[in-house]
Design a protein around this motif. Sequence first.
Motif, PDB file in Angstrom:
ATOM      1  N   VAL A   8      30.820  25.280  47.154  1.00 37.81           N
ATOM      2  CA  VAL A   8      31.130  25.745  45.807  1.00 37.81           C
ATOM      3  C   VAL A   8      32.181  26.855  45.856  1.00 37.81           C
ATOM      4  CG1 VAL A   8      30.176  26.924  43.790  1.00 37.81           C
ATOM      5  CG2 VAL A   8      28.890  25.100  44.891  1.00 37.81           C
ATOM      6  N   PHE A   9      31.998  27.756  46.789  1.00 40.51           N
ATOM      7  CA  PHE A   9      32.907  28.870  46.983  1.00 40.51           C
ATOM      8  C   PHE A   9      34.334  28.374  47.205  1.00 40.51           C
ATOM      9  CE2 PHE A   9      34.279  32.819  49.102  1.00 40.51           C
ATOM     10  CZ  PHE A   9      33.754  33.725  48.206  1.00 40.51           C
ATOM     11  N   ILE A  10      34.449  27.423  48.132  1.00 37.52           N
ATOM     12  CA  ILE A  10      35.762  26.873  48.468  1.00 37.52           C
ATOM     13  C   ILE A  10      36.361  26.176  47.252  1.00 37.52           C
ATOM     14  CG2 ILE A  10      36.870  25.004  49.781  1.00 37.52           C
ATOM     15  CD1 ILE A  10      36.585  27.427  51.442  1.00 37.52           C
ATOM     16  N   LEU A  11      35.503  25.473  46.507  1.00 32.40           N
ATOM     17  CA  LEU A  11      35.978  24.766  45.331  1.00 32.40           C
ATOM     18  C   LEU A  11      36.580  25.735  44.323  1.00 32.40           C
ATOM     19  CD1 LEU A  11      35.936  21.801  44.338  1.00 32.40           C
ATOM     20  CD2 LEU A  11      34.006  22.448  42.900  1.00 32.40           C
ATOM     21  N   ILE A  12      35.878  26.869  44.107  1.00 39.03           N
ATOM     22  CA  ILE A  12      36.383  27.865  43.146  1.00 39.03           C
ATOM     23  C   ILE A  12      37.736  28.404  43.609  1.00 39.03           C
ATOM     24  CG2 ILE A  12      35.951  30.136  42.139  1.00 39.03           C
ATOM     25  CD1 ILE A  12      32.950  29.440  42.316  1.00 39.03           C
ATOM     26  N   ILE A  13      37.808  28.746  44.905  1.00 36.24           N
ATOM     27  CA  ILE A  13      39.088  29.249  45.434  1.00 36.24           C
ATOM     28  C   ILE A  13      40.176  28.193  45.256  1.00 36.24           C
ATOM     29  CG2 ILE A  13      40.295  30.185  47.440  1.00 36.24           C
ATOM     30  CD1 ILE A  13      37.639  30.999  48.563  1.00 36.24           C
ATOM     31  N   ALA A  14      39.807  26.934  45.507  1.00 35.64           N
ATOM     32  CA  ALA A  14      40.786  25.852  45.425  1.00 35.64           C
ATOM     33  C   ALA A  14      41.345  25.741  44.014  1.00 35.64           C
ATOM     34  CB  ALA A  14      40.139  24.530  45.833  1.00 35.64           C
ATOM     35  N   ILE A  15      40.440  25.752  43.032  1.00 36.19           N
ATOM     36  CA  ILE A  15      40.898  25.623  41.641  1.00 36.19           C
ATOM     37  C   ILE A  15      41.815  26.788  41.273  1.00 36.19           C
ATOM     38  CG2 ILE A  15      40.154  25.607  39.232  1.00 36.19           C
ATOM     39  CD1 ILE A  15      37.620  24.151  40.203  1.00 36.19           C
ATOM     40  N   SER A  16      41.395  27.985  41.665  1.00 38.04           N
ATOM     41  CA  SER A  16      42.229  29.123  41.266  1.00 38.04           C
ATOM     42  C   SER A  16      43.563  29.112  41.998  1.00 38.04           C
ATOM     43  CB  SER A  16      41.483  30.445  41.483  1.00 38.04           C
ATOM     44  OG  SER A  16      40.664  30.366  42.597  1.00 38.04           O
ATOM     45  N   ALA A  17      43.566  28.657  43.265  1.00 40.64           N
ATOM     46  CA  ALA A  17      44.828  28.604  44.003  1.00 40.64           C
ATOM     47  C   ALA A  17      45.791  27.633  43.334  1.00 40.64           C
ATOM     48  CB  ALA A  17      44.568  28.178  45.452  1.00 40.64           C
ATOM     49  N   TYR A  18      45.242  26.453  42.962  1.00 41.85           N
ATOM     50  CA  TYR A  18      46.085  25.457  42.303  1.00 41.85           C
ATOM     51  C   TYR A  18      46.622  26.025  40.985  1.00 41.85           C
ATOM     52  CZ  TYR A  18      47.554  21.189  39.998  1.00 41.85           C
ATOM     53  OH  TYR A  18      48.295  20.235  39.354  1.00 41.85           O
ATOM     54  N   TRP A  19      45.703  26.611  40.239  1.00 39.89           N
ATOM     55  CA  TRP A  19      46.090  27.144  38.940  1.00 39.89           C
ATOM     56  C   TRP A  19      47.168  28.218  39.090  1.00 39.89           C
ATOM     57  CZ3 TRP A  19      45.443  32.213  37.149  1.00 39.89           C
ATOM     58  CH2 TRP A  19      45.741  32.401  35.781  1.00 39.89           C
ATOM     59  N   TYR A  20      46.960  29.089  40.078  1.00 45.15           N
ATOM     60  CA  TYR A  20      47.905  30.175  40.266  1.00 45.15           C
ATOM     61  C   TYR A  20      49.274  29.630  40.653  1.00 45.15           C
ATOM     62  CZ  TYR A  20      50.075  34.488  41.748  1.00 45.15           C
ATOM     63  OH  TYR A  20      50.928  35.545  41.862  1.00 45.15           O
ATOM     64  N   GLY A  21      49.292  28.693  41.612  1.00 41.65           N
ATOM     65  CA  GLY A  21      50.557  28.108  42.054  1.00 41.65           C
ATOM     66  C   GLY A  21      51.289  27.452  40.894  1.00 41.65           C
ATOM     67  N   ASN A  22      50.535  26.710  40.109  1.00 39.00           N
ATOM     68  CA  ASN A  22      51.086  25.988  38.974  1.00 39.00           C
ATOM     69  C   ASN A  22      51.692  26.950  37.943  1.00 39.00           C
ATOM     70  OD1 ASN A  22      51.692  23.758  37.549  1.00 39.00           O
ATOM     71  ND2 ASN A  22      49.621  23.351  36.823  1.00 39.00           N
ATOM     72  N   THR A  23      50.898  27.963  37.562  1.00 44.24           N
ATOM     73  CA  THR A  23      51.383  28.874  36.512  1.00 44.24           C
ATOM     74  C   THR A  23      52.542  29.720  37.005  1.00 44.24           C
ATOM     75  OG1 THR A  23      49.371  30.044  37.065  1.00 44.24           O
ATOM     76  CG2 THR A  23      49.565  29.242  34.810  1.00 44.24           C
TER      77      THR A  23
END
Lengths: 459, 425, 261
Positions: A8-23
């Motif tokens: 779950v931890f990794i998943l949260i980091i993954a989503i935020s990393a993608y979101w951050y890169g995208n934005t």
Amino acid sequence: MGFWSFSVFILIIAISAYWYGNTKALRLNSNSIEKLPSLPKYYGNYALIWLIFPCLLGVFLWITLNTYILDTILINHLPKELENSFAGGINMLVDRVKTINIDNPFPGTNPELIDAAIFLENKSNEVRAYFLWGIISISVLLCFVSLKKISFKFKARQAVEKSNVTLLILCSIVAIITTVGIVFSLIFEAMRFFDQVSIFDFLFGLSWSPQMAIREDQVASQGSFGAIPLFTGTLLITLIAMLVAIPVGLASAIYLAEYSSSTTRSIIKPLLEILAGVPTVVYGFFAAITVGPFFREFADFFGFNIASESAIAAGGVMGIMIIPFISSLSDDVISAVPQSLRDGSYAMGATHSETIKRVVLPAALPGIVGAILLAVSRAIGETMIVVMAAGIAANLTSNPFEAVTTVTVQIVTLLVGDQEFDSAKTLAAFALGITLFCMTLFLNLYALKIVQRYRERYE
Amino acid sequence: MNKNTQIIKSSLLKRKRSEKYFKYFGLTGIIAALLFLTIIITSIFTTGKKAFKQTAIKLEIFFDPKIIDPENKGTEETYKSANYKIVIKNALLNYFPSVNKRIDIRDLTNFISSSEEERLLEMILKDNTLIGTTKELWLTASSTIDVIHKNLEMLNITEKDRLIDNKEKKWFTKLLDDEKLKFQFNKTFFTSADSTEPEQAGIWGSAMGSFFTVLVTLILSFPIAVAAGVFLEELAPKNKFTDFLEVNINNLAAVPSIIFGLLGLAIFLNVMHLPRSAPIVGGLVLALMTLPTIIIATRASLKAVPPSIREAAIGLGATKLQTVTHHVLPLSFPGILTGTIIGMSQALGETAPLLMIGMVAFIVDVPGSFLDASTALPVQIYLWKSTAARGFVELAAAGVLILLTFLILMNSFAVYIRKKYEKKW
Amino acid sequence: MKKSGNLMSSKIKISSKDVSVFYSQNKALNNITFDIDEKKVTSLIGPSGCGKSTFLRCLNRMNDTIDICKVKGKVLIDNEDIYAPNVDPVLLRARVGMVFQKPNPFPKSIFDNVAYGPSIHGLASSKDELENIVLTSLQRAGLYKEVKNRLSETGTSLSGGQQQRLCIARAIAVSPEIILMDEPCSALDPIATAIVEELIDELVKNYTIVIVTHSMQQAARVSQNTAFFHMGNLIEFGSTQKIFSTPQFKQTQDYITGKIG
């Protein structure tokens, strides 16, 4: 830290990393006249890759190394006296400790062992925590670095695609790794076997009785490891199987390819393929329960005695199993013979069967030979039928009504049950394994080559 | 009419006849193959169907407070420590008052499966008002009685070849005549794991083992095989390396399965120290084994997608990878799925490699995870077949029927997918 | 020499009466009626898919090998209906040889290719006789000189033109009365074509030849009579000279001048 919370931890980091890169990419794009060379989502994906790959690698390493590390820690922890007092050596002791249920130990268990089990449990949690935190920190670091890289000069799509292709290549290489793994593991253990038994005795010896080797009073006499009876047994059973499978399979193929209408064909072909889909253990069961006793009673009727485990029972049933291999491959091969050759023959006034016998089959011969060789290789490597119906006595005989044993049966017999990786008995299985591997490898390579060349001829 | 016509005409009858014979030869092959199939299925079905029912004996059970709770404490502890064997024994003696010798009493008590003691306890735990009452119950018979009841002709053979002696035969006949015997559905077979007693052994444990094993196989082999298939079919340049890779995969598909078992034993168990007998190791080994099957299926269905689709995407400026992931892969997905299901049904039926990694053990607990020691369906069949005691052979045959049912379901699903999404370009 | 053949009174060898051919429901040939003369070359011409090959295959019942194909009407060879129930296609095909569009030698030796027909029909009582038949056939097909030293090599090792002549040799080895040729030169280069055409001129002395061809020049060069097919109908039939110089019908005219095709 448990595995689920880690995920779950990794998943949260993954989503935020993608979101951050995208934005970040979107922001850069909208704030300047110059545009990024790739779509914003690729910048998110790039960061994601740098998170996921190290994670997977780390988890893989953890699964691979975990047991090894824990075993080492436990062995160092266990007091010497305990080790000496426990029958069966250090490995058995480690296994014993692992099976203890620490919440509710079986009454009367040695308290020292329970202590060790509790220690192991703690250490296991500790090691897991180290690993998982280590994986997280490294991944996050790499992910962070990759997010820093977002700029007008950086082509994210190319980078993402390149790493995706690399991943695909790595997946393809698994096949090579498997082959290499097979060859090395077999060779390595077989070498240890040949340290104890000479390769000449193994390949040309006439007597096989490996069970003598572990009897304590016979340390000096090694038991005998002459594999000839196994080879002859394998050949005998393969021969019987082929005597069943080749005529039936070939006849079916000819009928399907040449005589049957397309509706009959569409019914019969799947029915024959059921034979190929039946698990080998089912054939083994059938051979042992129905066919073996049938032959025994048959022989009783004519006044001679045979065992219910016999080469003919195993070979016959194996033949049934092989039928669909020969029939479907030969069917393909016969159907691939060009119609113009048949027309040529009909135009001469040949009947249908004359055309098949004198034009179609000779033309299809290489392909059929290839199919038969593949089937032979299949028969040599088949295990369950012979294990269940052929017996384990290494008789050097050509009588199909006697029990014989095969290479595969012996591998199973040697390795099921207690294994000691120092004794020639256990290692012999690997020597047999590499022999089997080589035999089937050459058959397969040769057969595939023939079939390939045949296809090229008519395509 | 020329002279050749005469010659040909004279031999024509013979040629026509040999034509007919040859056709019959082909037909015989088909009939033989189908006959074998029928024989195998009927032989297994007739043996296996017996295991789905089991014998039960009707007895008046008196839940004697003196045995179950002599001090009238009423606690679970007392109920648990009571000896229910005596309850059953008394019920039997009640029915056969003439039995009085100790050895006879023991033989008589053996008519009932030992699992029924547990059942009585559970009844009491659920409802302790039963104590002191009498209840008519169908109790599961032991496997010996079950075998006799299923094969009544065995009563007629001589005593020394028979499973039961004369006095037991007398008891049995009395029960039979009084209609105290019946067949009931063998629920145990579907709910429990292996056991030393045939009437208490079930398939559920090994089915779960198979489930975990095949799940691991699927998780590992599907993504890897599809990735490898996509690379080899769509992206790989034609060179020595990819040729080698191709030969390698084709050859791996034909390596005997037992060799994969040896690989698992040497690498996964001896080098990596993964747990013995665990579905995760079984799954790993079977994944390596099914890889080539799925790779080959993936490549075949990728090849079936016409190049015009690729050209269209590439013409719009898509990269090779985008073309594959956006267009080609979705179109070939049904084919890949079919191949995967076929690979999984191979994995489900595979036995030999699992023997090598120790998934062949006497395991009485139903496994709960990838790491628990377990067997698998085909291995359980092998184990039961190798057990000498009577009654296990029927279990093995029933296990075969269950295994075949799963395989038929999986393959029908594959055929369904293939039919539904079959495209003619 | 080409059209000078024998212009004397010629005997009718094959006579087609109201022949129609159906593939399932589709009519491929529509009531074809005409006669083919003995020991002459008759060419069948027409655009692709006009039914000329289908008609050719009716003459030795090769259409029997296609399940969905039905033939109606009569084909008389020497006044016997070959579609009569008592006629055996095996016997018929021994009398009516056929050469195909693409050379199709069997994957056997050159010798065995030619020996195939005589041996399945049992025409040679001894090995010498068989060898004799093979050599004569090869000679007649004009191939003997080229292959006499390599009779045991496989038939597929020959060049395209040689393969086609091998197929002709194979066909004449059973001494048929009629030889059907289905575009025998379409897969050959011009030089090989010329050799085969010369061979046809030679063979016509002994055999009745029916040839389907795509090339009008070839029809004009080798045949005495020509039949023009269009859309499953026989439009015009007559002597080659007449068809090519004064066609009666517009479709024939259009085809010959290249307007349809």
